[in-house]
Design an enzyme around this catalytic site. Structure first.
Site, PDB file in Angstrom:
ATOM      1  N   GLY A  46       0.858  -1.259   0.071  1.00 31.62           N
ATOM      2  CA  GLY A  46       0.030   0.043  -0.025  1.00 31.62           C
ATOM      3  C   GLY A  46       1.007   1.237  -0.111  1.00 31.62           C
ATOM      4  N   GLN A  51       2.988   9.957   1.344  1.00 32.94           N
ATOM      5  CA  GLN A  51       4.354   9.362   1.121  1.00 32.94           C
ATOM      6  C   GLN A  51       4.903   9.746   0.115  1.00 32.94           C
ATOM      7  OE1 GLN A  51       2.674   5.207   1.986  1.00 32.94           O
ATOM      8  NE2 GLN A  51       4.514   5.217   3.166  1.00 32.94           N
ATOM      9  N   CYS A  88       6.266  -0.455   6.994  1.00 34.21           N
ATOM     10  CA  CYS A  88       5.874   0.758   6.342  1.00 34.21           C
ATOM     11  C   CYS A  88       6.653   1.184   5.278  1.00 34.21           C
ATOM     12  CB  CYS A  88       5.465   2.056   7.198  1.00 34.21           C
ATOM     13  SG  CYS A  88       5.053   3.614   6.515  1.00 34.21           S
ATOM     14  N   LEU A  89       6.523   1.629   4.229  1.00 29.94           N
ATOM     15  CA  LEU A  89       7.640   1.841   3.186  1.00 29.94           C
ATOM     16  C   LEU A  89       8.458   3.303   3.524  1.00 29.94           C
ATOM     17  CD1 LEU A  89       5.810   1.313  -0.102  1.00 29.94           C
ATOM     18  CD2 LEU A  89       7.692   0.059   0.901  1.00 29.94           C
ATOM     19  N   HIS A 130      -4.153   1.350   7.864  1.00 29.39           N
ATOM     20  CA  HIS A 130      -2.692   1.828   7.624  1.00 29.39           C
ATOM     21  C   HIS A 130      -2.598   3.025   6.524  1.00 29.39           C
ATOM     22  CE1 HIS A 130       1.818   1.348   7.753  1.00 29.39           C
ATOM     23  NE2 HIS A 130       1.725   2.084   6.655  1.00 29.39           N
ATOM     24  N   GLU A 131      -3.102   2.940   5.601  1.00 29.03           N
ATOM     25  CA  GLU A 131      -3.126   3.946   4.452  1.00 29.03           C
ATOM     26  C   GLU A 131      -4.085   5.265   5.028  1.00 29.03           C
ATOM     27  OE1 GLU A 131      -0.673   3.495   2.610  1.00 29.03           O
ATOM     28  OE2 GLU A 131      -0.292   1.364   3.017  1.00 29.03           O
ATOM     29  N   HIS A 134      -2.429   7.421   7.334  1.00 30.98           N
ATOM     30  CA  HIS A 134      -1.383   8.256   6.547  1.00 30.98           C
ATOM     31  C   HIS A 134      -1.998   9.464   6.275  1.00 30.98           C
ATOM     32  CE1 HIS A 134       2.445   6.281   6.114  1.00 30.98           C
ATOM     33  NE2 HIS A 134       2.090   5.064   5.751  1.00 30.98           N
TER      34      HIS A 134
HETATM   35 ZN    ZN Z   1       2.929   3.167   5.643  1.00 33.38          ZN
END
Ligand code: ZN
Length: 150
Positions: A46, A51, A88-89, A130-131, A134
């Site tokens: 995701g 991000q 998480c990226l 999670h997304e 963000h």
């Molecule tokens: Zn993330």
């Protein structure tokens, strides 16, 4: 399409609240395309627009069975709970256990601007939460109850 740079924890943009998309236009579709390409290149499940430095309520998710492109996603119902390992990226190398609902129902717009309802269970529910976090400037670190080794 183009790869975008993924911001890392410490960048203040990641702590900001994103704005609703008022019109699903070509720019939003181009952003979705870039985000998909960036997510796949980074081997993520995701990615949220902040991000990549864009404070718009846009996310892409693919837990392995096709991509979801969600604009202005909102959790309208959540039930149950799960405690699973999350990463998480934007926080490379960090993983920890978080509490998330087991089931969520999300209302959003698709790339045509049509309203869609997405129901997620397990991993998909976690990815949706999670997304969407963000988009509210929340990183999963704020939800970690226990960090994992390595
Ligand atoms: Zn993330």
């Amino acid at each position: 399409m183009a790869l975008r740079n993924i911001l890392k924890e410490g960048d203040p943009i990641l702590n900001k609240v994103s704005r609703n998309v008022t019109e699903v236009d070509d720019r939003v579709c181009a952003l979705l395309d870039d985000m998909k390409e960036t997510m796949y290149a980074a081997d993520g499940v995701g990615l949220a627009a902040p991000q990549v430095g864009i404070l718009k309520r846009v996310v892409v998710i693919d837990i392995g069975n096709g991509v979801l492109e969600l604009i202005n996603p909102e959790i309208v119902c959540s039930t149950g709970e799960q405690y699973e390992v999350e990463g998480c990226l934007s926080l490379p190398g960090i993983s920890g256990i978080t509490e998330r609902p087991m089931n969520v129902q999300v209302r959003a717009l698709d790339r045509e601007g049509h309203e869609v309802m997405v129901t997620g269970t397990g991993l998909l529910a976690r990815a949706l939460c999670h997304e969407i976090d963000h988009l509210d400037g929340i990183l999963f670190r704020q939800r970690v109850t226990e960090y994992c080794e390595g």
